[in-house]
Design a protein around this motif. Structure first.
Motif, PDB file in Angstrom:
ATOM      1  N   TYR A   1      -5.983  14.646  23.960  1.00  0.00           N
ATOM      2  CA  TYR A   1      -6.032  13.181  23.014  1.00  0.00           C
ATOM      3  C   TYR A   1      -4.865  13.406  22.070  1.00  0.00           C
ATOM      4  O   TYR A   1      -4.321  14.606  21.453  1.00  0.00           O
ATOM      5  CB  TYR A   1      -7.427  13.879  22.176  1.00  0.00           C
ATOM      6  N   SER A   2      -5.534  11.911  21.293  1.00  0.00           N
ATOM      7  CA  SER A   2      -4.660  12.542  20.186  1.00  0.00           C
ATOM      8  C   SER A   2      -4.798  11.584  18.428  1.00  0.00           C
ATOM      9  O   SER A   2      -6.183  10.805  19.241  1.00  0.00           O
ATOM     10  CB  SER A   2      -3.097  11.150  20.395  1.00  0.00           C
ATOM     11  N   ILE A   3      -4.828  11.954  17.279  1.00  0.00           N
ATOM     12  CA  ILE A   3      -5.597  11.428  16.012  1.00  0.00           C
ATOM     13  C   ILE A   3      -4.731  11.152  15.085  1.00  0.00           C
ATOM     14  O   ILE A   3      -3.403  11.901  14.882  1.00  0.00           O
ATOM     15  CB  ILE A   3      -6.715  12.483  16.048  1.00  0.00           C
TER      16      ILE A   3
ATOM     17  N   TYR B   1       0.723  -0.699   0.406  1.00  0.00           N
ATOM     18  CA  TYR B   1       0.030   0.439  -0.108  1.00  0.00           C
ATOM     19  C   TYR B   1       0.737   1.255   0.344  1.00  0.00           C
ATOM     20  O   TYR B   1       1.412   1.101   0.376  1.00  0.00           O
ATOM     21  CB  TYR B   1      -0.847  -0.297   1.109  1.00  0.00           C
ATOM     22  N   GLU B   2       0.931   2.244  -1.307  1.00  0.00           N
ATOM     23  CA  GLU B   2       1.325   3.588  -1.052  1.00  0.00           C
ATOM     24  C   GLU B   2       1.251   3.831  -0.022  1.00  0.00           C
ATOM     25  O   GLU B   2      -0.007   4.291  -0.005  1.00  0.00           O
ATOM     26  CB  GLU B   2       0.832   4.516  -2.531  1.00  0.00           C
ATOM     27  N   ILE B   3       1.829   5.500   1.196  1.00  0.00           N
ATOM     28  CA  ILE B   3       1.073   6.316   1.668  1.00  0.00           C
ATOM     29  C   ILE B   3       0.343   7.543   1.620  1.00  0.00           C
ATOM     30  O   ILE B   3       1.928   7.940   0.377  1.00  0.00           O
ATOM     31  CB  ILE B   3       1.545   5.933   2.741  1.00  0.00           C
ATOM     32  N   LEU B   4      -0.218   7.662   1.019  1.00  0.00           N
ATOM     33  CA  LEU B   4      -0.870   9.276  -0.027  1.00  0.00           C
ATOM     34  C   LEU B   4      -0.686  10.457   0.884  1.00  0.00           C
ATOM     35  O   LEU B   4      -0.186  10.750   0.284  1.00  0.00           O
ATOM     36  CB  LEU B   4      -1.691   9.159  -0.426  1.00  0.00           C
ATOM     37  N   ALA B   5      -1.191  10.330   1.469  1.00  0.00           N
ATOM     38  CA  ALA B   5      -1.212  11.083   2.977  1.00  0.00           C
ATOM     39  C   ALA B   5      -1.172  11.069   4.257  1.00  0.00           C
ATOM     40  O   ALA B   5      -1.206   9.419   4.580  1.00  0.00           O
ATOM     41  CB  ALA B   5      -2.133  11.540   2.879  1.00  0.00           C
ATOM     42  N   MET B   6      -0.346  11.401   5.080  1.00  0.00           N
ATOM     43  CA  MET B   6      -0.546  11.012   6.680  1.00  0.00           C
ATOM     44  C   MET B   6      -0.617  12.643   7.512  1.00  0.00           C
ATOM     45  O   MET B   6      -0.447  13.623   7.333  1.00  0.00           O
ATOM     46  CB  MET B   6       0.122  10.434   7.471  1.00  0.00           C
ATOM     47  N   LYS B   7      -1.417  12.702   8.564  1.00  0.00           N
ATOM     48  CA  LYS B   7      -1.877  13.462   9.130  1.00  0.00           C
ATOM     49  C   LYS B   7      -2.024  13.220  10.805  1.00  0.00           C
ATOM     50  O   LYS B   7      -2.128  11.832  11.404  1.00  0.00           O
ATOM     51  CB  LYS B   7      -3.281  14.255   9.014  1.00  0.00           C
ATOM     52  N   ALA B   8      -1.244  14.248  11.755  1.00  0.00           N
ATOM     53  CA  ALA B   8      -1.561  13.228  13.288  1.00  0.00           C
ATOM     54  C   ALA B   8      -1.921  14.826  14.023  1.00  0.00           C
ATOM     55  O   ALA B   8      -1.372  15.546  13.743  1.00  0.00           O
ATOM     56  CB  ALA B   8       0.325  13.512  13.541  1.00  0.00           C
ATOM     57  N   ALA B   9      -2.957  14.329  15.200  1.00  0.00           N
ATOM     58  CA  ALA B   9      -2.890  15.977  15.365  1.00  0.00           C
ATOM     59  C   ALA B   9      -2.976  15.348  17.232  1.00  0.00           C
ATOM     60  O   ALA B   9      -3.170  14.454  17.666  1.00  0.00           O
ATOM     61  CB  ALA B   9      -4.236  16.603  15.414  1.00  0.00           C
ATOM     62  N   THR B  10      -2.501  16.530  18.437  1.00  0.00           N
ATOM     63  CA  THR B  10      -2.854  16.316  19.489  1.00  0.00           C
ATOM     64  C   THR B  10      -3.224  17.457  19.724  1.00  0.00           C
ATOM     65  O   THR B  10      -3.131  18.668  19.594  1.00  0.00           O
ATOM     66  CB  THR B  10      -1.207  15.457  21.109  1.00  0.00           C
ATOM     67  N   VAL B  11      -3.873  17.233  21.259  1.00  0.00           N
ATOM     68  CA  VAL B  11      -4.876  18.401  21.812  1.00  0.00           C
ATOM     69  C   VAL B  11      -5.192  18.041  23.348  1.00  0.00           C
ATOM     70  O   VAL B  11      -5.821  16.694  24.018  1.00  0.00           O
ATOM     71  CB  VAL B  11      -6.530  18.212  21.035  1.00  0.00           C
TER      72      VAL B  11
ATOM     73  N   VAL C   1     -13.953  13.523  21.538  1.00  0.00           N
ATOM     74  CA  VAL C   1     -13.471  12.753  20.294  1.00  0.00           C
ATOM     75  C   VAL C   1     -14.194  12.473  18.855  1.00  0.00           C
ATOM     76  O   VAL C   1     -13.165  13.148  18.043  1.00  0.00           O
ATOM     77  CB  VAL C   1     -12.736  11.439  20.921  1.00  0.00           C
ATOM     78  N   CYS C   2     -15.286  12.861  19.790  1.00  0.00           N
ATOM     79  CA  CYS C   2     -15.960  12.240  17.631  1.00  0.00           C
ATOM     80  C   CYS C   2     -15.626  13.483  16.591  1.00  0.00           C
ATOM     81  O   CYS C   2     -15.156  12.532  15.519  1.00  0.00           O
ATOM     82  CB  CYS C   2     -17.808  11.501  17.769  1.00  0.00           C
TER      83      CYS C   2
END
Ligand code: CO8
Length: 375
Positions: A365-367, A224-234, A272-273
């Motif tokens: 939180y982490s996403i 699987y090619e990784i097309l995009a990634m994103k990380a976020a924390t609050v 979180v939702c």
């Protein structure tokens, strides 16, 4: 930094042999609670002590979707006098518990990716807890597998797996490693408070492993090619586990509720939702795709109602079992590993050009998310 030449080429899963059903768990908790209430009847009567409410298998399944969980060691968990797994301490010359389960999952991931130790330059062990601070579990795993290069541990609770995959992807893109082995040995049961009715049912044990490499070296049947990634924390105090290296200095009881996992489950659900739904939409946009182009949703596995709410917000309909596979009914919440169990069990049927999304959400939180395209 373009990640387009970086691929996920192998996935491994270690599932413990021991199962605990909701019925077994509720029966053990209720025996404990009734005994507590009997022993404290007078204090409860005059309001000095709060009575322990009872649990039920029906509530657990309805509120969470969990029917059973796997545990590394079952002995001790259901004993109302103990209510924690009985895991014998190993000597410093023995392989540690977390390294042992990591190695099993890692070997499966390496086999799936057609990789040997010589193809891997880095090992990341990433999970909610490591059983010690040093030497890193990753270095122990590295030695056991005969991998040269380097290894390190990282902790990001529920997003430990997605965040580590992103770091692995960056290493491949930057050319600092040719192949990276990411492992998530989630031994949650020692930190689960089986005396707490609100959370005694939530967690299970598992280990997942993933190989990340360049498309140029990939020979896997499913990559699987990784097309995009994103990380976020609050930052949020709504999910906490305070056990740590200062426990002796704090003169506190290491077995207090404060030290075990605890949460404000309702608040987590509500907060979180929407964060996760928004994050997922942005991540897919970052990949230059539309929502409708995502064929498979490998979502975090904490609560079925949560997954349905998030998916419905994004898709406008409740996803089917093939669209957004659920594994939490058997595995429960396995901290960071849930979305990767779903990936492991439900990716081989995708065909070249199909898109999928891995997403985690929880403590911090982490996403974290990765948008993938099957090669
Ligand atoms: N049996 C029977 N009744 C119960 C039980 C039980 N076991 N527990 C609660 N009840 C009762 C309550 O008392 C309440 O009664 P009343 O309405 O009379 O007040 C009623 O049932 C409803 O209770 P809740 O409001 O608490 O129940 P919910 O429907 O909200 O469900 C959940 C609770 C399942 C916790 C839900 O809120 C949820 O899933 N929230 C999100 C949780 C989440 O995703 N958390 C993330 C945790 S994991 C994480 O982030 C990673 C950490 C990794 C490490 C873990 C290691 C251990």
């Amino acid at each position: 930094m373009s990640t387009k030449n970086v691929v996920i080429s192998g996935s491994g899963l270690w599932t413990p042999e021991n199962i605990i059903t909701n019925e077994e768990l509720a029966a053990s908790y209720n025996t404990y609670a009734e005994k507590f209430n009997d022993e404290n009847a007078a204090a409860i009567e005059n309001g000095e002590v709060e009575a322990k409410p009872l649990s039920s298998a029906e509530f657990i399944e309805k509120a969470s979707g969990i029917k059973s969980r796997y545990v590394y060691v079952k002995d001790g968990i259901l004993d109302p006098e103990r209510m924690t797994p009985n895991i014998p301490l190993r000597t410093e010359n023995e392989l540690s518990d977390q390294a042992e389960i990591s190695v099993i999952a890692a070997r499966k991931a390496m086999a799936a990716a057609n990789k040997s130790a010589a193809d891997i330059d880095a090992v990341i062990v990433s999970c909610a807890y490591t059983q010690r601070y040093y030497p890193a579990i990753a270095i122990e795993v590295q030695q056991e597998l005969g991998i040269e290069g380097f290894g390190f541990d990282m902790l990001v609770a529920c997003s430990a797996a997605t965040f580590a995959l992103q770091r692995a992807c960056e290493m491949i893109a930057a050319g600092t490693a040719r192949g990276v082995l990411v492992i998530n040995p989630e031994l949650t049961s020692p930190q689960n408070n089986f005396r707490d009715r609100d959370s005694h049912f939530i967690f299970g044990d598992v280990a997942t492993a993933t190989i990340v490499e360049s498309a140029d070296t990939c020979t896997s049947n499913h990559s699987y090619e990784i097309l995009a990634m994103k990380a976020a924390t609050v930052f949020s105090n709504n999910i906490r586990s305070n056990i740590g290296y200062m426990v002796n200095a704090n003169n506190e009881n290491p077995f207090s509720e404060y030290n075990f996992f605890h949460q404000e489950g309702r608040k987590v659900f509500k907060e979180v939702c929407p964060l996760a739904a928004e994050h997922i939409v942005e991540s897919i946009q970052r990949a230059g795709l539309d929502i409708a182009q995502i064929k498979r949703w490998w979502l975090h596995q904490a609560n079925i109602n949560m997954n349905q709410l998030i998916a419905k917000k994004i898709l406008g309909h409740l996803p089917g079992e093939r669209e957004a596979p659920i594994v939490l009914d058997r595995y429960a919440n396995t901290a960071s590993a849930g979305s990767l169990i779903a990936f492991n069990l439900h990716h081989e049927d995708l065909v070249s050009g199909d898109h999928g999304l891995i997403c985690s959400f929880g403590a911090g939180y982490s996403i974290g998310s990765l948008v993938l395209r099957k090669r």
